[in-house]
Design a protein around this motif. Structure first.
Motif, short mmCIF file in Angstrom:
data_model
loop_
_atom_site.label_atom_id
_atom_site.label_comp_id
_atom_site.label_asym_id
_atom_site.label_seq_id
_atom_site.Cartn_x
_atom_site.Cartn_y
_atom_site.Cartn_z
N THR A 182 49.50 77.23 17.25
CA THR A 182 49.00 77.70 18.51
C THR A 182 48.62 79.32 18.21
OG1 THR A 182 51.34 78.73 18.56
CG2 THR A 182 50.91 76.77 19.82
N LEU A 183 47.84 79.72 18.81
CA LEU A 183 47.39 81.27 18.64
C LEU A 183 48.43 82.28 18.86
CD1 LEU A 183 44.78 82.67 17.85
CD2 LEU A 183 44.40 83.13 20.66
N HIS A 184 49.38 81.82 19.67
CA HIS A 184 50.64 82.58 20.03
C HIS A 184 51.38 82.71 18.74
CE1 HIS A 184 54.18 84.19 21.86
NE2 HIS A 184 53.55 84.58 22.99
N GLN A 185 51.97 83.82 18.42
CA GLN A 185 52.89 83.97 17.07
C GLN A 185 54.19 83.59 17.63
OE1 GLN A 185 51.45 86.54 19.06
NE2 GLN A 185 53.29 87.86 19.65
N PRO A 186 54.98 83.01 16.38
CA PRO A 186 56.29 82.67 16.56
C PRO A 186 57.16 83.83 17.06
CG PRO A 186 55.43 82.05 14.47
CD PRO A 186 54.48 83.00 15.00
N ALA A 187 58.29 83.50 17.47
CA ALA A 187 59.27 84.33 17.90
C ALA A 187 59.55 85.48 17.04
CB ALA A 187 60.44 83.93 18.45
N THR A 188 59.81 86.84 17.59
CA THR A 188 60.25 88.05 16.68
C THR A 188 61.67 87.92 16.35
OG1 THR A 188 58.46 89.23 17.17
CG2 THR A 188 60.27 90.57 16.38
#
Lengths: 247, 157
Positions: free
Chosen positions: A182-188
């Motif tokens: 995905t373009l969205h980054q993984p959870a912080t």
């Protein structure tokens, strides 16, 4: 335990007990949310890569997080509606669905505002953004289905089934960034590891998440009370409440 | 628990289990469509279709960016640290574009194995830190001969 559970099902009992909690929920929520947002927006250090534009995380993450957890609560209430036919569970689903809709919209909107300066685009059809858009439509569907059926009992069951069917979307939203590219980054924030940001960034973020939770609690109570009053308007306790101003 | 409630609960749980299996199988079957981009390993292995609009994603390889002095043309290598694909792009790059940063490019793969992009988006990871910390880390890792953004989590492009 069952006795408590059945007592919880009584709208009158809930009306009385929630009135006592509500001022605390609202006050705590406002204090925590203001502290988190002011700290995050004005005092937290800026990011080495994104500069100041990462600060929208202090609004984006709380809204997205609570939008999803409202849906999980609605699904639990839907099971109670289907199995125990408890009226209060249905009242809860109806009361919080518009709140969930609003928060999901805010999460998508703040995400777009964040995406433009960092990624270079307002919107992309990646798995995380698309599954979150489906959550928005699910909330809309729940509200529409409830309005479309006049009979209270059939509406409650139909809505409960729809809510339960939609709950499979929640793990998809959560794990979309790990299962697919995905373009969205993984959870912080992760349950098992340290957050991948320093404390002067994650503490204000945590404060605003907690604050928004409390405000949601207050909103849920006040909306449930309104729904209870309109449903039970023919009962004696509601008439007495309207006349005397207390239960 | 009352037998009729037990029965209802069983039905609800079966409904949920069946639904989860159905959705899991569907998303598993569609995984290549759900994936936003092909990574360099897939492209160099020939898994990506040629001359079809696709997305390619990875890290911009350090030292590979060549800017044309007369136009907006840029050439660089996209890598996942096991394979690299050359990318060319004409246009304005996002602010976060830098060597060692993640990107997702939209475009076509030509027959020579070069990716001709018409859109380049920047991808950032889930690590946030103040500039001073990043500077200190950069200094420390330069001593070891690595770059900071690449060394934090190379797989998270």
């Amino acid at each position: 335990m069952w006795q408590f559970f059945h007592k919880l099902g009584s709208p009158k009992w809930f009306f009385g007990i929630s009135t006592r909690f509500m001022p605390w929920l609202l006050a705590g929520g406002i204090v925590l949310l203001m502290a988190g947002i002011i700290w995050g927006l004005a005092f937290a250090p800026k990011d080495y890569l994104q500069g100041n534009s990462y600060r929208i995380i202090f609004i984006h993450v709380p809204t997205a997080f609570i939008a999803q957890s409202i849906y999980i609560m609605m699904a639990s209430a839907a099971i109670v509606t289907l199995v125990w036919r408890m009226k209060l569970a249905d009242v809860f689903v109806k009361a919080v669905a518009p709140v969930g809709l609003a928060l999901t919209f805010l999460a998508l909107f703040t995400g777009a505002v964040w995406g433009k300066p960092t990624w270079g685009t307002w919107w992309i059809w990646d798995a995380r953004l698309t599954s979150m858009l489906i959550l928005l439509f699910l909330y809309g569907g729940v509200i529409a289905l409830d309005r479309a059926i006049n009979d209270e009992k059939s509406a409650a069951r139909a809505v409960a089934v729809l809510v339960l069917v939609g709950v499979v979307n929640i793990p998809i939203i959560k794990y979309s960034v790990e299962w697919w590219n995905t373009l969205h980054q993984p959870a912080t924030f992760k349950l098992t590891e340290k957050p991948s940001m320093p404390a002067e960034m994650w503490v204000p973020l945590l404060l605003s998440v907690l604050g928004l939770y409390l405000i949601f609690g207050w909103l849920a109570c006040i909306r449930m009370q309104t729904e209870i009053l309109s449903r039970e308007q023919r009962t004696r306790w509601v008439r007495e409440f309207v006349l005397k101003g207390r239960v | 628990m009352h037998p009729i409630r037990k029965k209802r609960l069983t039905i609800v749980l079966f409904l949920l289990a069946g639904l989860s299996v159905a959705v899991a199988l569907t998303t598993y079957a569609l995984r290549q469509n759900i994936n936003l981009f092909y990574d360099p390993t897939q492209i160099s292995a020939g898994e990506a279709p040629v001359d079809v609009r696709i997305r390619a994603g990875g890290m911009v390889k350090e030292g590979s960016v060549i800017r044309d002095p007369d136009s907006l043309k840029v050439e660089f290598l996209v890598t996942d640290y096991s394979a690299s694909v050359p990318v060319e792009y004409v246009g304005i790059l996002p602010d976060l574009f830098a060597e060692g940063q993640g990107i997702v490019a939209m475009g076509r793969l030509n027959t020579e194995g070069r990716f001709v992009a018409d859109q380049v988006l920047a991808k950032h990871d889930e690590n946030y830190m103040p500039p001073e910390v990043a500077g200190a880390l950069e200094k420390a890792s330069k001593a070891e001969g690595k770059s900071v953004t690449g060394s934090v989590k190379p797989a998270s492009y």
